[in-house]
Design a protein around this motif. Structure first.
Motif, PDB file in Angstrom:
ATOM      1  N   ALA A 271       0.827  -1.204   0.000  1.00 43.46           N
ATOM      2  CA  ALA A 271       0.000   0.000   0.000  1.00 43.46           C
ATOM      3  C   ALA A 271       0.864   1.258   0.000  1.00 43.46           C
ATOM      4  N   LYS A 272       1.911   1.266   0.820  1.00 36.98           N
ATOM      5  CA  LYS A 272       2.792   2.428   0.846  1.00 36.98           C
ATOM      6  C   LYS A 272       3.450   2.649  -0.518  1.00 36.98           C
ATOM      7  N   ALA A 273       3.896   1.571  -1.128  1.00 38.29           N
ATOM      8  CA  ALA A 273       4.553   1.693  -2.429  1.00 38.29           C
ATOM      9  C   ALA A 273       3.594   2.237  -3.479  1.00 38.29           C
ATOM     10  N   LEU A 274       2.339   1.808  -3.442  1.00 39.17           N
ATOM     11  CA  LEU A 274       1.355   2.295  -4.414  1.00 39.17           C
ATOM     12  C   LEU A 274       0.993   3.746  -4.152  1.00 39.17           C
ATOM     13  N   LEU A 275       0.879   4.134  -2.893  1.00 36.36           N
ATOM     14  CA  LEU A 275       0.597   5.535  -2.571  1.00 36.36           C
ATOM     15  C   LEU A 275       1.736   6.433  -3.042  1.00 36.36           C
ATOM     16  N   ASP A 276       2.958   5.921  -2.971  1.00 35.53           N
ATOM     17  CA  ASP A 276       4.114   6.700  -3.420  1.00 35.53           C
ATOM     18  C   ASP A 276       4.023   7.043  -4.907  1.00 35.53           C
ATOM     19  N   THR A 277       3.325   6.213  -5.689  1.00 37.62           N
ATOM     20  CA  THR A 277       3.199   6.467  -7.121  1.00 37.62           C
ATOM     21  C   THR A 277       2.132   7.502  -7.442  1.00 37.62           C
ATOM     22  N   GLY A 278       1.310   7.860  -6.458  1.00 40.94           N
ATOM     23  CA  GLY A 278       0.230   8.811  -6.704  1.00 40.94           C
ATOM     24  C   GLY A 278      -1.123   8.163  -6.871  1.00 40.94           C
ATOM     25  N   MET A 279      -1.215   6.852  -6.686  1.00 41.18           N
ATOM     26  CA  MET A 279      -2.484   6.163  -6.827  1.00 41.18           C
ATOM     27  C   MET A 279      -3.463   6.621  -5.755  1.00 41.18           C
ATOM     28  N   SER A 280      -4.747   6.628  -6.084  1.00 45.19           N
ATOM     29  CA  SER A 280      -5.770   7.047  -5.132  1.00 45.19           C
ATOM     30  C   SER A 280      -5.876   6.052  -3.979  1.00 45.19           C
ATOM     31  N   VAL A 281      -6.393   6.534  -2.843  1.00 42.34           N
ATOM     32  CA  VAL A 281      -6.541   5.678  -1.670  1.00 42.34           C
ATOM     33  C   VAL A 281      -7.477   4.508  -1.972  1.00 42.34           C
ATOM     34  N   THR A 282      -8.546   4.772  -2.701  1.00 38.75           N
ATOM     35  CA  THR A 282      -9.508   3.713  -3.032  1.00 38.75           C
ATOM     36  C   THR A 282      -8.861   2.608  -3.852  1.00 38.75           C
ATOM     37  N   ASP A 283      -8.080   3.000  -4.871  1.00 41.83           N
ATOM     38  CA  ASP A 283      -7.416   2.002  -5.710  1.00 41.83           C
ATOM     39  C   ASP A 283      -6.332   1.253  -4.940  1.00 41.83           C
ATOM     40  N   VAL A 284      -5.626   1.969  -4.070  1.00 43.35           N
ATOM     41  CA  VAL A 284      -4.591   1.323  -3.271  1.00 43.35           C
ATOM     42  C   VAL A 284      -5.196   0.251  -2.383  1.00 43.35           C
ATOM     43  N   ALA A 285      -6.342   0.545  -1.769  1.00 50.35           N
ATOM     44  CA  ALA A 285      -7.011  -0.429  -0.916  1.00 50.35           C
ATOM     45  C   ALA A 285      -7.327  -1.701  -1.692  1.00 50.35           C
ATOM     46  N   GLN A 286      -7.729  -1.535  -2.945  1.00 58.00           N
ATOM     47  CA  GLN A 286      -8.083  -2.692  -3.769  1.00 58.00           C
ATOM     48  C   GLN A 286      -6.852  -3.486  -4.174  1.00 58.00           C
ATOM     49  N   TYR A 287      -5.836  -2.801  -4.694  1.00 60.87           N
ATOM     50  CA  TYR A 287      -4.678  -3.499  -5.247  1.00 60.87           C
ATOM     51  C   TYR A 287      -3.724  -4.042  -4.187  1.00 60.87           C
ATOM     52  N   SER A 288      -3.790  -3.521  -2.977  1.00 65.24           N
ATOM     53  CA  SER A 288      -2.901  -4.001  -1.923  1.00 65.24           C
ATOM     54  C   SER A 288      -3.514  -5.126  -1.114  1.00 65.24           C
ATOM     55  N   GLY A 289      -4.826  -5.355  -1.272  1.00 69.11           N
ATOM     56  CA  GLY A 289      -5.462  -6.458  -0.574  1.00 69.11           C
ATOM     57  C   GLY A 289      -6.269  -6.054   0.647  1.00 69.11           C
ATOM     58  N   PHE A 290      -6.306  -4.754   0.981  1.00 63.26           N
ATOM     59  CA  PHE A 290      -7.101  -4.324   2.135  1.00 63.26           C
ATOM     60  C   PHE A 290      -8.590  -4.275   1.807  1.00 63.26           C
ATOM     61  N   GLY A 291      -8.906  -4.160   0.532  1.00 65.01           N
ATOM     62  CA  GLY A 291     -10.299  -4.235   0.099  1.00 65.01           C
ATOM     63  C   GLY A 291     -11.046  -2.925   0.160  1.00 65.01           C
ATOM     64  N   THR A 292     -11.106  -2.311   1.331  1.00 65.88           N
ATOM     65  CA  THR A 292     -11.851  -1.062   1.484  1.00 65.88           C
ATOM     66  C   THR A 292     -10.941   0.045   1.992  1.00 65.88           C
ATOM     67  N   SER A 293     -11.338   1.278   1.717  1.00 68.78           N
ATOM     68  CA  SER A 293     -10.569   2.428   2.184  1.00 68.78           C
ATOM     69  C   SER A 293     -10.517   2.478   3.703  1.00 68.78           C
ATOM     70  N   GLU A 294     -11.600   2.040   4.357  1.00 67.80           N
ATOM     71  CA  GLU A 294     -11.635   2.070   5.809  1.00 67.80           C
ATOM     72  C   GLU A 294     -10.641   1.071   6.403  1.00 67.80           C
ATOM     73  N   SER A 295     -10.541  -0.113   5.803  1.00 67.44           N
ATOM     74  CA  SER A 295      -9.555  -1.094   6.281  1.00 67.44           C
ATOM     75  C   SER A 295      -8.137  -0.567   6.104  1.00 67.44           C
ATOM     76  N   LEU A 296      -7.901   0.084   4.976  1.00 70.86           N
ATOM     77  CA  LEU A 296      -6.585   0.674   4.722  1.00 70.86           C
ATOM     78  C   LEU A 296      -6.300   1.782   5.729  1.00 70.86           C
ATOM     79  N   ARG A 297      -7.307   2.602   6.007  1.00 72.88           N
ATOM     80  CA  ARG A 297      -7.132   3.699   6.959  1.00 72.88           C
ATOM     81  C   ARG A 297      -6.766   3.162   8.350  1.00 72.88           C
ATOM     82  N   ARG A 298      -7.455   2.110   8.782  1.00 70.18           N
ATOM     83  CA  ARG A 298      -7.178   1.534  10.095  1.00 70.18           C
ATOM     84  C   ARG A 298      -5.744   1.013  10.171  1.00 70.18           C
ATOM     85  N   ALA A 299      -5.268   0.397   9.084  1.00 71.69           N
ATOM     86  CA  ALA A 299      -3.900  -0.125   9.069  1.00 71.69           C
ATOM     87  C   ALA A 299      -2.883   1.003   9.188  1.00 71.69           C
TER      88      ALA A 299
END
Length: 326
Positions: A271-299
């Motif tokens: 997720a950190k690596a994808l955010l570094d590229t400029g990807m949106s939080v929603t897309d990062v949650a999907q591609y990193s395996g967290f599924g939802t933005s809220e799960s990513l936020r909690r992590a």
């Protein structure tokens, strides 16, 4: 922008790493091109020139006793002091300079110099991950944070290895001149605006020992290759062809964590690596395996104490949003 000059003194010594001096100096020099007013001086214990770890002679402007007052003091690092005691003359020079400065910071193993001067007593600090244990053993009055990029404790700062000095210099610049100029400097130097101080010095995949057994290495390789896949303990155990209890025991024995925790750390790194590229939080949650933005936020709150949107805001992507290939 600053009107009065902001004096920066860099304390150097024989065997110091050249980049520990040059990296932060370039940040402040670049800032001057955009309207800041930093004046830098290179200082040694006696005013004599020094030689860096690569053998290059570094001209010195003044001795610590004659250099006058500074707004910021930076202490370079080098491999010499984790292996040997810090000379009293160098520790004394650091203390003398710190007493006359608004803030003092160490780059990499420069933390050993600050600690020898008593400047880290009762304070939190960090250094290169290879030497954090030695720093903690040698200076028990210092609260060493082994996994931080840089640490601020009141007006005392310390940073991890080499390029972390650039992160720290950018953080100091942002304190002085604000977000806009700091972004301009980061773009010009082609570096991230700044990694958060609490960010890990290295990724979860590099922390600790590698799995000893081929069975566990196979499981870990699968998770690393595709963090976004669904991984329950039962599924991972099936991949390894062992019981869930046995797999859990292997993770604890060899990696010091649980299967679920390990999967989360790998996803967090992704997720950190994808955010570094400029990807949106929603897309990062999907591609990193967290599924939802809220799960990513909690992590992110758990691991860095900041939400992913704020983490992403600390970087200045050089291009538009990037998505991985399908």
């Amino acid at each position: 922008m600053s009107a009065a000059p902001h004096r920066v003194g860099i304390l150097v010594f024989d065997g110091m790493k050249l980049l520990d001096m040059a990296g932060p100096a370039e940040v402040f020099t670049e800032a001057n091109l955009s309207g800041a007013n930093y004046r830098m001086s290179i200082v040694s214990t006696d005013g004599g020139d020094v030689r860096s770890s690569i053998g290059m002679r570094v001209p010195v402007d003044a001795s610590a006793a004659d250099a006058g007052r500074f707004d910021t003091i930076l202490v370079a690092g080098g491999e010499v002091f984790p292996a040997h005691p810090v000379p009293e003359s160098l520790a004394g020079a650091a203390l003398h300079l710190a007493d006359r400065a608004s803030r003092i910071a160490s780059i990499c193993t420069g933390a050993f110099v600050l600690a020898a001067a008593g400047l880290l007593d009762g304070k939190r600090a960090t250094t290169h991950w290879k030497h954090t244990r030695e720093l903690a053993l040698r200076y028990p009055a210092t609260q060493v944070e082994p996994d931080a990029i840089f640490v601020r404790d009141q007006s005392t700062y310390s940073s991890a290895g080499v390029t972390a000095g650039i992160d720290l210099a950018l953080a100091l610049l942002e304190e002085d001149e604000g977000d806009g100029l700091t972004r301009t400097v980061a773009r010009s130097l082609v570096v991230h605006m700044q990694r958060a101080g609490g960010q890990s010095q290295f990724s979860a995949t590099l922390q600790g020992p590698a799995p000893r057994t081929a069975l566990l290495r196979g499981v870990v390789d699968i998770v690393n290759a595709d963090p976004a896949a669904e991984y329950t303990v039962t599924r991972l155990a099936a991949i390894a062809q062992v019981s869930p209890r046995h797999l859990t025991r292997l993770f604890h024995d060899e990696l010091g964590t649980s299967p679920g925790r390990y999967v989360e750390l790998i996803r967090f790194d992704k997720a950190k690596a994808l955010l570094d590229t400029g990807m949106s939080v929603t897309d990062v949650a999907q591609y990193s395996g967290f599924g939802t933005s809220e799960s990513l936020r909690r992590a992110f709150i758990t691991h860095l104490a900041i939400p992913p949107s704020k983490y992403r805001g600390r970087f200045s992507p050089m291009s538009g949003t990037i998505k991985p290939a399908a």
